[in-house]
Design a protein around this motif. Structure first.
Motif, short mmCIF file in Angstrom:
data_model
loop_
_atom_site.label_atom_id
_atom_site.label_comp_id
_atom_site.label_asym_id
_atom_site.label_seq_id
_atom_site.Cartn_x
_atom_site.Cartn_y
_atom_site.Cartn_z
N ILE A 195 -17.55 -102.23 5.16
CA ILE A 195 -17.17 -103.44 6.17
C ILE A 195 -16.70 -102.95 7.52
O ILE A 195 -15.73 -101.90 7.64
N LYS A 196 -17.26 -103.28 8.41
CA LYS A 196 -17.42 -102.50 9.89
C LYS A 196 -16.82 -103.80 10.87
O LYS A 196 -17.72 -104.70 11.00
N GLY A 197 -15.75 -103.64 11.66
CA GLY A 197 -15.53 -104.57 12.79
C GLY A 197 -15.29 -103.62 13.95
O GLY A 197 -14.21 -102.70 13.95
N GLU A 198 -15.93 -104.02 15.01
CA GLU A 198 -15.82 -102.91 16.24
C GLU A 198 -14.87 -103.49 17.07
O GLU A 198 -14.45 -102.93 18.13
N SER A 199 -14.24 -104.72 16.79
CA SER A 199 -12.95 -105.28 17.43
C SER A 199 -11.74 -105.50 16.58
O SER A 199 -11.71 -104.53 15.74
N GLY A 200 -11.24 -106.40 16.64
CA GLY A 200 -10.00 -106.88 15.84
C GLY A 200 -10.41 -106.79 14.40
O GLY A 200 -11.74 -107.36 13.99
N PHE A 201 -9.71 -106.51 13.29
CA PHE A 201 -10.05 -106.38 11.82
C PHE A 201 -8.98 -106.82 10.92
O PHE A 201 -8.14 -106.20 10.95
#
Length: 548
Positions: free
Chosen positions: A332-338
């Motif tokens: 699971i990847k989020g390049e901003s808030g996670f």
């Protein structure tokens, strides 16, 4: 990107308050604090669901339709039949030009359903036992409308298929079996199988919303993709993808590309990331079984020792892949808030299991993580409020620019560091959002680890707990076993303070972090006591060795 007001019947993401950024506290009685020029301040950060009022409309959440007003379209192999004025049929191409509810049933062996209505029209397509194949394009193409709803009729099985290529039919780059230039909502209680031997499974060039249904998607590229956003309220998903399983990205506006999951069941096998968002990512609940690349077992964890006296051994993760631009294969990847506020996660990934390009908050959940790189990696501040974390195989267990643990249960076995704030020379990453290594920090990063509670059992071949800055333990139970030559169970470059945590190690480093394994100052062995451990200041006024 069109937004619809959120109503009280919609399912929303929960808001939470995160206590983050606690630094070194004054030493309690019986605790010696190492001197450091670095200071940490207490900061309160609020993590909440952005855009909650625009995730789902009443109609998004409806799983039924008014059959009495629906316009039937019968699919008959290489032709179709419909007597409505708003429907045009040319051979096996069916074009819907007006707002309304359309009921599709039967088989179209090589044809296409096109929605080309007014820009303010809402069009609902009810799939009632529909099997649609296009050998050279999208089986269902939403060209123009305000919003298109694809509803799966109760108890039905439906199939959309592409034949393996996409031949241009207009100026749009159609590259998915279900392709929408409009906002797209999938709902209902029936089943949909999507076969994409070329291109993607489902694509919306605006917002993709899914509120129910059972989906089996096999795609050469992404399984589900939304340009402006992807929002899922519920549903059952089995996705096999040559790239990302679920993908949200807007290359024209980096503030978009958000991904929100409220609930659902997800089984994803991906050669890219299982779940990926360029923008903010939030998961509130659901069951997730995610597998990327060839899994964690495809990465060989090797340990190399240097011959220099007092030098640390270094564990390196190497992949069997040889491409310079290796695909990102994260869970699971989020390049901003996670943000994750709950759910059950079983992840086996060639790259990081959980990866955030911005701040990460893990508020709750049950996690079983096997990673060929970091089980949890955050480029910014990582806050763990609670949860159960079982990490039996990884390069590093938990890594962030700073780490705050409020509570939780952790069982970590790591080939390098178990918990690491600012990874120093870490170059174990396989790639960022489509390019370049990402799991790296500057060696002078302003980092810290603060543990306020929880139960942490860590076995590592590197340091069990390693901070490039301050290490503060205000509570909790830590059982640490360091099996690495030249490493220690506790290691920090800044101040070390234990204000009441129950700490035990196999090398006595709770009394003298970083000095047991030939660190930069070569300290003496500690006393191996539990709780309220005393640290010894080194000659240059710092405790610990430079983190690796």
């Amino acid at each position: 990107m069109k937004r619809i007001p959120y109503t009280t019947t919609a399912v929303g993401l929960s808001a939470l308050v995160v206590l983050s950024g606690c630094g070194a506290q004054p030493a309690s009685s019986g605790t010696v604090e190492a001197i450091s020029s670095a200071t940490e301040e207490t900061a309160v950060t609020t993590a909440s669901a952005a855009g909650t009022d625009s995730l789902f409309s009443d109609r998004d959440l409806q799983e039924t339709y008014d059959e009495s007003s629906a316009i039937p379209i019968q699919l008959n192999g290489d032709s179709a039949a419909c007597d409505a004025d708003g429907v045009t049929i040319e051979g096996s191409r069916v074009t819907i030009r007006q707002e309304g509810v359309y009921l599709l049933s039967g088989t179209l062996t090589d044809g296409q359903i096109v929605v080309d209505a007014g820009e303010s029209d809402k069009v609902q397509l009810v799939l009632d036992g529909a099997d649609i194949t296009s050998s050279t394009s999208a089986a269902l193409y939403a060209l123009e409308a305000d919003k298109v709803f694809v509803t799966l009729a109760p108890g039905t099985e439906n199939t959309l298929t592409n034949g393996g290529e996409y031949v241009a039919v207009d100026d749009n780059n159609i590259d998915a079996v279900l392709f929408a230039k409009t906002d797209l909502t999938l709902n209902g209680t029936g089943s949909l199988t999507v076969n994409a031997p070329a291109g993607h499974g489902v694509v919306s060039k605006d917002d993709l919303v899914i509120t129910g249904g059972n989906y089996t998607i096999t795609a050469a590229s992404h399984g589900l993709s939304g340009k402006d956003s992807v929002a899922i309220a519920d549903g059952s998903f089995t996705i096999t993808a040559g790239k990302d399983g679920i993908h949200a990205e807007n290359t024209d506006d980096l503030s978009l590309g958000s991904l929100s999951i409220v609930d659902g069941s997800f089984t994803i096998t991906a050669q890219g990331d299982a779940i990926s968002a360029q923008g903010a990512l939030q998961i509130d609940s659901g069951t997730f079984a995610l597998y990327t690349g060839a899994g964690s077992a495809s990465v060989d964890m090797t340990t190399t020792q240097t011959s220099q006296p007092g030098a640390r051994g270094q564990t390196e993760a190497t992949s069997t892949a040889t491409d310079e631009e290796t695909a990102s294969q994260k869970g699971i990847k989020g390049e901003s808030g996670f943000t994750i506020t709950g759910g059950t996660f079983t992840i086996d990934s060639a790259d990081d299991c959980l990866h955030a390009g911005g701040a990460m908050t893990l508020a709750a959940g049950t996690f079983t993580l096997n990673s060929g790189d970091d089980a949890i990696h955050c480029d910014d501040a990582l806050t763990i409020q609670s949860g159960t974390f079982t990490i039996p195989y990884c390069y590093e267990g938990i890594e962030g620019a700073s780490i705050t643990v409020e509570d939780g249960t952790f069982d970590i076995t790591a080939n390098d560091d178990g918990i690491n704030a600012a990874g120093g020379a870490d170059s174990s990453g396989f790639g960022g959002f489509g390019k370049g290594p990402q799991d790296t920090f500057a060696s002078d990063s302003d980092s810290f680890i603060t543990i306020n509670g929880g139960s942490l059992t860590v076995v590592s071949s590197g340091d069990c707990v390693d901070s490039n800055g301050a290490l503060t333990i205000n509570g909790g139970t830590l059982e640490l076993t360091c099996n690495g030559s030249g490493d220690t169970a506790l290691d920090c470059d800044g101040t070390y303070t234990n204000n009441g945590g129950n700490v035990s190690t196999n090398d006595g480093s709770e009394s003298n972090p970083g000095q047991m394994g030939g660190g930069k100052n070569g300290g003496q062995s500690g006393g191996g006591r539990k709780g309220g451990a005393a640290g010894s200041a080194s000659p240059d006024g710092q405790t610990g060795a430079t983190s690796s």
